[in-house]
Design a protein around this motif. Structure first.
Motif, PDB file in Angstrom:
ATOM      1  N   LYS A   5       0.855  -1.164  -0.074  1.00  0.00           N
ATOM      2  CA  LYS A   5       0.083  -0.077   0.091  1.00  0.00           C
ATOM      3  C   LYS A   5       0.795   1.286   0.031  1.00  0.00           C
ATOM      4  O   LYS A   5       1.947   1.252   0.703  1.00  0.00           O
ATOM      5  CB  LYS A   5      -1.067   0.012   1.132  1.00  0.00           C
ATOM      6  CG  LYS A   5      -1.805  -1.204   1.306  1.00  0.00           C
ATOM      7  CD  LYS A   5      -2.922  -1.007   2.452  1.00  0.00           C
ATOM      8  CE  LYS A   5      -3.919  -2.027   2.355  1.00  0.00           C
ATOM      9  NZ  LYS A   5      -4.775  -2.227   3.355  1.00  0.00           N
ATOM     10  N   ALA A   6       0.384   2.218  -0.476  1.00  0.00           N
ATOM     11  CA  ALA A   6       1.091   3.482  -0.988  1.00  0.00           C
ATOM     12  C   ALA A   6       0.623   4.539   0.126  1.00  0.00           C
ATOM     13  O   ALA A   6      -0.732   4.615   0.061  1.00  0.00           O
ATOM     14  CB  ALA A   6       1.119   4.056  -2.184  1.00  0.00           C
ATOM     15  N   TYR A   7       1.166   5.125   1.029  1.00  0.00           N
ATOM     16  CA  TYR A   7       1.042   6.230   2.001  1.00  0.00           C
ATOM     17  C   TYR A   7       1.591   7.303   1.572  1.00  0.00           C
ATOM     18  O   TYR A   7       2.812   7.315   1.042  1.00  0.00           O
ATOM     19  CB  TYR A   7       1.067   5.854   3.396  1.00  0.00           C
ATOM     20  CG  TYR A   7       0.226   4.170   3.781  1.00  0.00           C
ATOM     21  CD1 TYR A   7      -1.024   4.687   4.150  1.00  0.00           C
ATOM     22  CD2 TYR A   7       0.801   3.209   3.650  1.00  0.00           C
ATOM     23  CE1 TYR A   7      -1.858   3.449   4.542  1.00  0.00           C
ATOM     24  CE2 TYR A   7       0.080   2.107   4.187  1.00  0.00           C
ATOM     25  CZ  TYR A   7      -1.244   2.111   4.627  1.00  0.00           C
ATOM     26  OH  TYR A   7      -1.934   1.224   4.628  1.00  0.00           O
ATOM     27  N   ASP A   8       1.247   8.655   1.932  1.00  0.00           N
ATOM     28  CA  ASP A   8       1.938   9.749   1.652  1.00  0.00           C
ATOM     29  C   ASP A   8       3.502   9.850   2.082  1.00  0.00           C
ATOM     30  O   ASP A   8       4.302  10.021   1.548  1.00  0.00           O
ATOM     31  CB  ASP A   8       1.116  10.827   2.411  1.00  0.00           C
ATOM     32  CG  ASP A   8      -0.127  11.221   1.764  1.00  0.00           C
ATOM     33  OD1 ASP A   8      -0.235  11.095   0.610  1.00  0.00           O
ATOM     34  OD2 ASP A   8      -1.062  11.949   2.494  1.00  0.00           O
ATOM     35  N   ASP A   9       3.631   9.153   3.432  1.00  0.00           N
ATOM     36  CA  ASP A   9       4.926   9.197   3.835  1.00  0.00           C
ATOM     37  C   ASP A   9       5.894   7.896   3.693  1.00  0.00           C
ATOM     38  O   ASP A   9       6.977   7.743   4.060  1.00  0.00           O
ATOM     39  CB  ASP A   9       4.743   9.475   5.135  1.00  0.00           C
ATOM     40  CG  ASP A   9       4.459  10.862   5.655  1.00  0.00           C
ATOM     41  OD1 ASP A   9       4.663  11.877   4.779  1.00  0.00           O
ATOM     42  OD2 ASP A   9       3.896  11.101   6.816  1.00  0.00           O
ATOM     43  N   SER A  10       5.156   7.084   2.881  1.00  0.00           N
ATOM     44  CA  SER A  10       5.908   5.734   2.706  1.00  0.00           C
ATOM     45  C   SER A  10       7.036   6.046   1.692  1.00  0.00           C
ATOM     46  O   SER A  10       7.121   6.760   0.698  1.00  0.00           O
ATOM     47  CB  SER A  10       4.893   4.637   2.417  1.00  0.00           C
ATOM     48  OG  SER A  10       4.409   4.957   0.933  1.00  0.00           O
ATOM     49  N   LEU A  11       8.011   5.174   1.602  1.00  0.00           N
ATOM     50  CA  LEU A  11       9.150   5.329   0.523  1.00  0.00           C
ATOM     51  C   LEU A  11       9.201   3.764  -0.352  1.00  0.00           C
ATOM     52  O   LEU A  11       8.936   2.910   0.187  1.00  0.00           O
ATOM     53  CB  LEU A  11      10.411   5.148   1.339  1.00  0.00           C
ATOM     54  CG  LEU A  11      10.731   6.452   2.238  1.00  0.00           C
ATOM     55  CD1 LEU A  11      11.928   6.181   3.203  1.00  0.00           C
ATOM     56  CD2 LEU A  11      10.785   7.711   1.528  1.00  0.00           C
ATOM     57  N   ALA A  12       9.195   4.143  -1.531  1.00  0.00           N
ATOM     58  CA  ALA A  12       9.139   3.066  -2.571  1.00  0.00           C
ATOM     59  C   ALA A  12      10.574   2.191  -2.369  1.00  0.00           C
ATOM     60  O   ALA A  12      11.646   2.896  -2.051  1.00  0.00           O
ATOM     61  CB  ALA A  12       9.023   3.400  -3.865  1.00  0.00           C
ATOM     62  N   LEU A  13      10.540   0.862  -2.473  1.00  0.00           N
ATOM     63  CA  LEU A  13      11.766   0.212  -2.435  1.00  0.00           C
ATOM     64  C   LEU A  13      11.747  -0.538  -3.935  1.00  0.00           C
ATOM     65  O   LEU A  13      11.305  -1.388  -4.200  1.00  0.00           O
ATOM     66  CB  LEU A  13      11.555  -1.202  -1.602  1.00  0.00           C
ATOM     67  CG  LEU A  13      11.309  -0.721  -0.131  1.00  0.00           C
ATOM     68  CD1 LEU A  13      10.908  -1.845   0.728  1.00  0.00           C
ATOM     69  CD2 LEU A  13      12.597   0.087   0.209  1.00  0.00           C
ATOM     70  N   SER A  14      12.617   0.265  -4.906  1.00  0.00           N
ATOM     71  CA  SER A  14      12.852  -0.251  -6.156  1.00  0.00           C
ATOM     72  C   SER A  14      13.742  -1.381  -6.146  1.00  0.00           C
ATOM     73  O   SER A  14      14.450  -1.713  -5.320  1.00  0.00           O
ATOM     74  CB  SER A  14      13.255   0.968  -6.822  1.00  0.00           C
ATOM     75  OG  SER A  14      14.424   1.438  -6.379  1.00  0.00           O
ATOM     76  N   ALA A  15      13.789  -1.866  -7.342  1.00  0.00           N
ATOM     77  CA  ALA A  15      14.776  -3.247  -7.568  1.00  0.00           C
ATOM     78  C   ALA A  15      16.252  -2.845  -7.291  1.00  0.00           C
ATOM     79  O   ALA A  15      17.027  -3.874  -6.775  1.00  0.00           O
ATOM     80  CB  ALA A  15      14.723  -3.740  -9.011  1.00  0.00           C
ATOM     81  N   HIS A  37       6.877  -2.651  -3.564  1.00  0.00           N
ATOM     82  CA  HIS A  37       6.659  -2.743  -2.171  1.00  0.00           C
ATOM     83  C   HIS A  37       7.157  -1.432  -1.447  1.00  0.00           C
ATOM     84  O   HIS A  37       7.913  -0.754  -2.085  1.00  0.00           O
ATOM     85  CB  HIS A  37       7.292  -3.856  -1.238  1.00  0.00           C
ATOM     86  CG  HIS A  37       6.574  -5.222  -1.409  1.00  0.00           C
ATOM     87  ND1 HIS A  37       6.264  -5.746  -2.511  1.00  0.00           N
ATOM     88  CD2 HIS A  37       5.711  -5.730  -0.441  1.00  0.00           C
ATOM     89  CE1 HIS A  37       5.630  -7.074  -2.348  1.00  0.00           C
ATOM     90  NE2 HIS A  37       5.220  -6.928  -0.996  1.00  0.00           N
ATOM     91  N   ARG A  38       6.755  -0.932  -0.527  1.00  0.00           N
ATOM     92  CA  ARG A  38       7.292   0.299   0.247  1.00  0.00           C
ATOM     93  C   ARG A  38       7.517   0.183   1.612  1.00  0.00           C
ATOM     94  O   ARG A  38       6.756  -0.827   2.316  1.00  0.00           O
ATOM     95  CB  ARG A  38       5.947   1.258   0.015  1.00  0.00           C
ATOM     96  CG  ARG A  38       5.731   1.531  -1.456  1.00  0.00           C
ATOM     97  CD  ARG A  38       4.451   2.631  -1.610  1.00  0.00           C
ATOM     98  NE  ARG A  38       4.398   3.026  -2.891  1.00  0.00           N
ATOM     99  CZ  ARG A  38       4.998   4.297  -3.278  1.00  0.00           C
ATOM    100  NH1 ARG A  38       5.846   4.723  -2.500  1.00  0.00           N
ATOM    101  NH2 ARG A  38       4.906   4.656  -4.457  1.00  0.00           N
ATOM    102  N   THR A  39       8.239   0.840   2.301  1.00  0.00           N
ATOM    103  CA  THR A  39       8.441   0.993   3.763  1.00  0.00           C
ATOM    104  C   THR A  39       7.207   1.960   4.302  1.00  0.00           C
ATOM    105  O   THR A  39       6.943   2.591   3.498  1.00  0.00           O
ATOM    106  CB  THR A  39       9.587   1.381   4.252  1.00  0.00           C
ATOM    107  OG1 THR A  39       9.779   2.793   3.770  1.00  0.00           O
ATOM    108  CG2 THR A  39      10.932   0.536   3.944  1.00  0.00           C
ATOM    109  N   SER A  40       6.894   1.499   5.269  1.00  0.00           N
ATOM    110  CA  SER A  40       5.486   2.130   6.025  1.00  0.00           C
ATOM    111  C   SER A  40       5.909   2.467   7.177  1.00  0.00           C
ATOM    112  O   SER A  40       5.904   2.026   8.216  1.00  0.00           O
ATOM    113  CB  SER A  40       4.024   1.103   5.944  1.00  0.00           C
ATOM    114  OG  SER A  40       4.033   0.816   4.934  1.00  0.00           O
TER     115      SER A  40
END
Length: 91
Positions: free
Chosen positions: A48-58, A69-72
């Protein structure tokens, strides 16, 4: 193998009910944590994407991966060593 800062570990998910309660977690504490080796501070990894989450790219993964996926940061948790399985590495 004990996880280190930057590792991704699987553990039970306190935010879910029922079966299949596993989630990947990004370990963020280091050896100065008072219970290092027994407990680990981690942030949830989610699709899930939240305003403060960071994307984890390959390109952040040393081994494995979790595209999309993203860190939450809202999902901060303390993991206990006995509940951690499958540690991996994020760079």
């Amino acid at each position: 193998m004990q996880p280190e800062r930057g590792d991704v570990a699987r553990s039970s998910d306190p935010f879910k009910l029922g079966t299949g309660r596993q989630r990947p977690w990004l370990i963020v504490n280091n050896e100065t944590h008072p219970f290092d080796g027994e407990q680990y501070i981690a942030v949830a990894i989610s699709t899930k994407a939240y305003d403060d989450s960071l994307a984890l790219s390959a390109d952040v993964w040393e081994t494995g991966g979790a595209l999309g996926h993203r860190t939450s940061p809202h999902g901060l948790y303390t993991l206990h060593e006995v509940r951690i399985s499958s540690p991996g590495k994020a760079a």
